[in-house]
Write a protein that holds these residues in place. Sequence first.
Motif, short mmCIF file in Angstrom:
data_model
loop_
_atom_site.label_atom_id
_atom_site.label_comp_id
_atom_site.label_asym_id
_atom_site.label_seq_id
_atom_site.Cartn_x
_atom_site.Cartn_y
_atom_site.Cartn_z
N ALA A 1 11.52 -6.28 4.74
CA ALA A 1 10.74 -5.34 3.93
C ALA A 1 9.52 -4.84 4.68
CB ALA A 1 10.33 -6.02 2.63
N ALA A 2 8.96 -3.76 4.20
CA ALA A 2 7.77 -3.17 4.82
C ALA A 2 6.56 -4.05 4.60
CB ALA A 2 7.52 -1.78 4.25
N MET A 3 5.83 -4.30 5.68
CA MET A 3 4.56 -5.02 5.62
C MET A 3 3.61 -4.35 6.59
SD MET A 3 5.77 -9.01 5.65
CE MET A 3 6.95 -8.73 6.98
N ALA A 4 2.38 -4.09 6.15
CA ALA A 4 1.40 -3.50 7.06
C ALA A 4 1.04 -4.53 8.13
CB ALA A 4 0.16 -3.06 6.30
N GLU A 5 0.91 -4.06 9.36
CA GLU A 5 0.73 -4.98 10.49
C GLU A 5 -0.71 -5.03 11.01
OE1 GLU A 5 4.47 -2.43 10.60
OE2 GLU A 5 2.31 -2.04 10.78
N LEU A 6 -1.50 -3.99 10.72
CA LEU A 6 -2.90 -3.91 11.16
C LEU A 6 -3.03 -4.01 12.67
CD1 LEU A 6 -4.67 -6.09 8.42
CD2 LEU A 6 -4.12 -3.66 8.38
N MET A 7 -2.16 -3.34 13.40
CA MET A 7 -2.18 -3.42 14.86
C MET A 7 -2.30 -2.07 15.54
SD MET A 7 0.32 -6.56 15.96
CE MET A 7 1.80 -6.04 15.10
N GLY B 1 6.19 -1.05 8.54
CA GLY B 1 5.03 -0.94 7.67
C GLY B 1 4.66 0.51 7.49
N ASN B 2 3.60 0.75 6.73
CA ASN B 2 3.20 2.12 6.41
C ASN B 2 2.94 2.96 7.66
OD1 ASN B 2 3.31 2.06 3.64
ND2 ASN B 2 1.18 1.43 3.38
N ILE B 3 3.57 4.11 7.70
CA ILE B 3 3.26 5.16 8.67
C ILE B 3 2.66 6.29 7.86
CG2 ILE B 3 4.22 6.84 10.28
CD1 ILE B 3 6.44 4.71 10.86
N GLN B 4 1.37 6.55 8.08
CA GLN B 4 0.66 7.51 7.25
C GLN B 4 0.95 8.94 7.71
OE1 GLN B 4 -0.74 6.35 4.64
NE2 GLN B 4 -0.92 4.19 5.16
N VAL B 5 1.09 9.84 6.76
CA VAL B 5 1.43 11.23 7.09
C VAL B 5 0.19 12.06 7.43
CG1 VAL B 5 3.48 11.11 5.63
CG2 VAL B 5 1.35 12.08 4.70
N ASP B 6 -1.01 11.47 7.23
CA ASP B 6 -2.25 12.20 7.49
C ASP B 6 -3.29 11.21 8.00
OD1 ASP B 6 -4.56 13.70 7.53
OD2 ASP B 6 -4.38 14.45 5.47
N VAL B 7 -3.72 11.38 9.24
CA VAL B 7 -4.67 10.45 9.84
C VAL B 7 -6.03 10.49 9.15
CG1 VAL B 7 -5.64 12.00 11.58
CG2 VAL B 7 -5.42 9.55 12.10
N PRO C 1 -7.32 1.03 8.02
CA PRO C 1 -7.82 1.67 9.25
C PRO C 1 -6.88 1.53 10.43
CG PRO C 1 -9.52 0.29 8.23
CD PRO C 1 -8.22 -0.03 7.56
N PHE C 2 -5.90 0.62 10.34
CA PHE C 2 -5.09 0.31 11.51
C PHE C 2 -3.61 0.61 11.32
CE2 PHE C 2 -8.60 -2.99 11.59
CZ PHE C 2 -9.42 -2.23 12.41
N ASP C 3 -3.30 1.61 10.50
CA ASP C 3 -1.92 2.08 10.36
C ASP C 3 -1.63 3.15 11.40
OD1 ASP C 3 -1.51 0.52 8.10
OD2 ASP C 3 -2.04 2.12 6.71
N PRO C 4 -0.41 3.22 11.91
CA PRO C 4 -0.04 4.40 12.71
C PRO C 4 0.06 5.61 11.80
CG PRO C 4 1.86 2.97 12.38
CD PRO C 4 0.68 2.25 11.81
N ALA C 5 -0.19 6.80 12.37
CA ALA C 5 -0.25 7.99 11.52
C ALA C 5 0.08 9.25 12.30
CB ALA C 5 -1.65 8.11 10.90
N LEU C 6 0.42 10.29 11.55
CA LEU C 6 0.58 11.62 12.13
C LEU C 6 -0.81 12.23 12.27
CD1 LEU C 6 2.75 13.77 12.95
CD2 LEU C 6 2.45 14.72 10.65
N GLN D 1 8.88 3.64 6.98
CA GLN D 1 8.27 3.89 5.67
C GLN D 1 7.09 4.84 5.85
OE1 GLN D 1 7.49 0.97 2.19
NE2 GLN D 1 5.60 0.97 3.37
N ILE D 2 7.18 6.02 5.23
CA ILE D 2 6.11 7.00 5.39
C ILE D 2 5.34 7.13 4.08
CG2 ILE D 2 7.33 8.16 7.24
CD1 ILE D 2 7.99 10.42 5.36
N CYS D 3 4.04 7.37 4.21
CA CYS D 3 3.16 7.14 3.08
C CYS D 3 1.92 8.02 3.12
CB CYS D 3 2.73 5.65 3.12
SG CYS D 3 1.48 5.18 1.91
#
Length: 432
Positions: free
Chosen positions: A24-30, A58-64, A70-75, A109-111
Amino acid sequence: MPSPLADPVKLPCGLVLPNRLSKAAMAELMAKTNHPTNSLTDAYEQWSDGGWGSILTGNIQVDVDHMGSPFDPALHNEYKDAEKNADLVAQWKKYADACQKHGTPAIAQICHPGRQSFRVAGRRGMFAQTLAPSAVPINLGDGYIERFIGCLAWTTPKEMTSQDVERVIGQFVDTARLMADAGFSGIELHGAHGYLIDQFLNEKTNLRTDKYGGTPTKRARFVLEILTQTRKVVPPTFCIGIKLNSADHSSATFEETMTQIALLSEAGIDFMEISGGSYENPAMMGYAKTPSARTAAREAFFLEFSKEVRTRHPGLVLMLTGGFRSRAGAEAAVRDGACDLVGIGRPAAVDPKFPRLLLDESVEDERACLPLNKAPVPWYTRFLPAYLIGAGAESVSSLMLWLRVGLTFWQTYYAAQIQRLAKGLIAFAPPL
């Protein structure tokens, strides 16, 4: 007798998952630069060799500018295409390749967090407003502590204009295209846990009177437009799933939720993950403010809701996530018809090869499990409401990030275990 957990599952798009067990999706903070990092790919290489049927990121944010942590990967910017953004695609391809190194399909997972974006999460500035369908602030409770924490963590959201809505839909579609071009097997739209899609679906947070609000069907339009537009720009075999809430819907709104699920099913969603909760009521961590006695007695948190969805939509591929710790519990959910896929979170952070244990026929049922105690919490949390303490300690992207006095965030327990996996170290379960 072979476990039903070992059965492959074919999704409507044609993607075949080799078994029913999903990390399952878990935020990694990395992702300190909000890009995929070597540490992130190292962690996912551990799961790629774990025997999973599918891996959800984990969450990949669609807007930085609007982040869940603060530590999610994002577009970061508008995505053009694989040729014009070749360096960006190569960066994300490294992530996708690590997830799928041993053949397990990986789903990104995009968010968008909407009103749940913390003040320091994102590049919009600490005092800039969050975005939401309506200007409904987060309410943690009526006590002084809850109100203080709410003001400290979040700004009052801005009601999105029609231009805002169109822009965010485009950001979801751009992120999905990037994930497809990078080689991921699919995406999952995060429509649970109180994030933006969930905010549009829910009448408590969507008070709009335009085409995106006012009825269950209109409240579903936001996510349906994301789904429809994404289908047009990704390969036909690219999976599109969605995570939906179950725990925050009352009996009065139950049929409205079922109406929205029917719309998603008709739109051609490849799978639906049933989860639940939000920062206001963190049921996804087993800390709902008012859990039912029946639910508390079972291993899966959201079993009853999932079974009702299955009754109404027998052809819909369902994933049930939340609370699974054993082969017996996972098999029971599948055999009862509650789900096709079993999502496993916290045990995956402790043992990345947990599926190998569950699928090993030589291991007795009594031993095919990973019991987990509640995670330890700092001493000062004794002054906070119990449900906030538990959610923060368990979660890897939660309110408790805000509750440390100092220059750094308190590392939540399971995020720390994921980071140990990335370093090739053994992860540890909370002491029993």
